[in-house]
Design a protein around this motif. Structure first.
Motif, mmCIF file in Angstrom:
data_model
loop_
_atom_site.group_PDB
_atom_site.id
_atom_site.type_symbol
_atom_site.label_atom_id
_atom_site.label_comp_id
_atom_site.label_asym_id
_atom_site.label_seq_id
_atom_site.Cartn_x
_atom_site.Cartn_y
_atom_site.Cartn_z
ATOM 1 N N UNK A 46 0.875 -1.166 0.000
ATOM 2 C CA UNK A 46 0.000 0.000 0.000
ATOM 3 C C UNK A 46 0.917 1.222 0.000
ATOM 4 N N UNK A 47 0.920 1.953 -1.102
ATOM 5 C CA UNK A 47 1.830 3.095 -1.232
ATOM 6 C C UNK A 47 1.195 4.136 -2.139
ATOM 7 N N UNK A 48 1.173 5.357 -1.678
ATOM 8 C CA UNK A 48 0.627 6.440 -2.481
ATOM 9 C C UNK A 48 -0.828 6.249 -2.858
ATOM 10 N N UNK A 49 -1.600 5.594 -1.986
ATOM 11 C CA UNK A 49 -3.009 5.361 -2.269
ATOM 12 C C UNK A 49 -3.270 4.259 -3.268
ATOM 13 N N UNK A 50 -2.258 3.431 -3.536
ATOM 14 C CA UNK A 50 -2.393 2.352 -4.524
ATOM 15 C C UNK A 50 -2.038 1.018 -3.887
ATOM 16 N N UNK A 51 -2.742 -0.019 -4.295
ATOM 17 C CA UNK A 51 -2.423 -1.387 -3.911
ATOM 18 C C UNK A 51 -1.615 -2.022 -5.032
ATOM 19 N N UNK A 52 -0.417 -2.483 -4.697
ATOM 20 C CA UNK A 52 0.505 -3.045 -5.673
ATOM 21 C C UNK A 52 0.944 -4.427 -5.240
ATOM 22 N N UNK A 53 1.430 -5.199 -6.191
ATOM 23 C CA UNK A 53 2.044 -6.493 -5.912
ATOM 24 C C UNK A 53 3.485 -6.440 -6.409
ATOM 25 N N UNK A 54 4.403 -6.804 -5.543
ATOM 26 C CA UNK A 54 5.817 -6.902 -5.910
ATOM 27 C C UNK A 54 6.170 -8.376 -6.017
ATOM 28 N N UNK A 55 6.483 -8.811 -7.226
ATOM 29 C CA UNK A 55 6.778 -10.218 -7.447
ATOM 30 C C UNK A 55 8.152 -10.613 -6.948
ATOM 31 N N UNK A 56 8.467 -11.904 -6.997
ATOM 32 C CA UNK A 56 9.783 -12.383 -6.558
ATOM 33 C C UNK A 56 10.867 -11.884 -7.503
ATOM 34 N N UNK A 57 11.938 -11.368 -6.928
ATOM 35 C CA UNK A 57 13.019 -10.791 -7.725
ATOM 36 C C UNK A 57 14.134 -11.797 -7.960
ATOM 37 N N UNK A 96 6.479 -5.238 -10.713
ATOM 38 C CA UNK A 96 5.674 -4.461 -9.776
ATOM 39 C C UNK A 96 4.408 -4.085 -10.538
ATOM 40 N N UNK A 97 3.275 -4.612 -10.110
ATOM 41 C CA UNK A 97 2.043 -4.395 -10.861
ATOM 42 C C UNK A 97 0.935 -3.948 -9.916
ATOM 43 N N UNK A 98 -0.089 -3.367 -10.498
ATOM 44 C CA UNK A 98 -1.282 -2.994 -9.741
ATOM 45 C C UNK A 98 -2.033 -4.258 -9.328
ATOM 46 N N UNK A 99 -2.551 -4.269 -8.099
ATOM 47 C CA UNK A 99 -3.359 -5.398 -7.666
ATOM 48 C C UNK A 99 -4.578 -5.551 -8.569
ATOM 49 N N UNK A 100 -5.038 -4.445 -9.153
ATOM 50 C CA UNK A 100 -6.187 -4.500 -10.054
ATOM 51 C C UNK A 100 -5.887 -5.276 -11.330
#
Length: 253
Positions: A46-57, A96-100
């Motif tokens: 949760x950052x900057x009002x956005x829900x994101x997913x950070x995948x395995x690097x 790094x993508x939007x949860x949407x």
């Protein structure tokens, strides 16, 4: 794991979800752009009002963020997030993508509104995972044994045998669960063990010997290959799971 700070404004604690840690970070001028190291995990952010997913690097990720940006994150232990998110981990690798992009936009809007109105977004983010886990099947327990074996330094062949799989099937299931094959996951977990030991004050030579590297030079090469940085720089410039990191053995049960 108790509350932990890494000296760069990063804080984490065990999550009530059980197979994750929650963490927060407010970007300062000293750590803006500090790299995030591979750890085998997937994060819900949760950052900057956005829900994101950070995948395995597969290599260190270098975010470009403004000073003052506040992150709230839920870092799922290896193999845990794909079942919750409903997407194979290899589709999220190095992303790094939007949860949407994973869940419906209506659902994500509703969750974003809840987080935006929450007095404690950390607990609110945890509640999202706790509700979700009631709706989906749990991760395959075989995956827990795979992570524990690889983190203990077992070979891929021995890990596959202990899990009751052939190596080809282990590789295929590892891609979906962890985002990469068991050999890469083993390298990432070993690096994280080494960095944790070095941060506790262990010498580089003793760190290499105690965490499964042939010698200090081998440790240095692996760290540079996985992060793009010398070992000493990694210890002073990285953020995220760099204190103790996620403990995959907590997944065993």
């Amino acid at each position: 794991m108790d509350d932990a700070w890494d000296g760069l404004g990063y804080r984490e604690r065990p999550s009530r979800f059980g197979e994750a840690v929650v963490w927060t970070r407010t970007v300062t001028g000293d750590d803006a752009g500090s790299p995030v190291l591979p750890d085998g995990c997937i994060d819900l952010l949760w950052v900057g009002g956005r829900l994101l997913v950070a995948g395995p690097d597969t290599r260190a990720y270098r975010p470009v963020v403004a000073v003052g940006t506040r992150y709230v994150g839920l870092r799922f232990f290896p193999g845990t997030a794909p079942a919750l998110l409903g997407v194979p981990a290899d589709e999220l690798r190095d992303q790094r993508i939007e949860l949407a992009d994973v869940w419906s936009s209506r659902t994500v809007r509703r969750l974003s509104e809840q987080l935006g109105e929450a007095d404690d977004p950390v607990s609110a983010l945890e509640r999202i995972a706790l509700r979700r886990v009631e709706e989906v099947a749990p991760p395959d327990p075989v995956l827990r044994r795979v992570v524990a074996a690889l983190d203990a330094g077992w070979s891929v062949g021995a890990t596959a045998e202990a899990a009751g799989l052939n190596t080809r099937l282990l590789h295929r299931r590892s891609l979906a669960a962890f985002g990469y094959g068991p050999k890469t996951l083993a390298r990432v977990l070993r690096m994280q063990r080494a960095l944790a030991a070095a941060r506790r004050g262990m010498s580089f030579a003793d760190t290499a010997a105690s965490t499964g590297f042939a010698d200090q030079a081998h440790l240095a090469r692996e760290v540079r290959d996985l992060t793009g940085m010398p070992l000493g720089q990694v210890l002073t410039r990285s953020t995220g799971a760099v204190s103790e990191g996620p403990d995959p053995l907590r997944m065993v049960g």
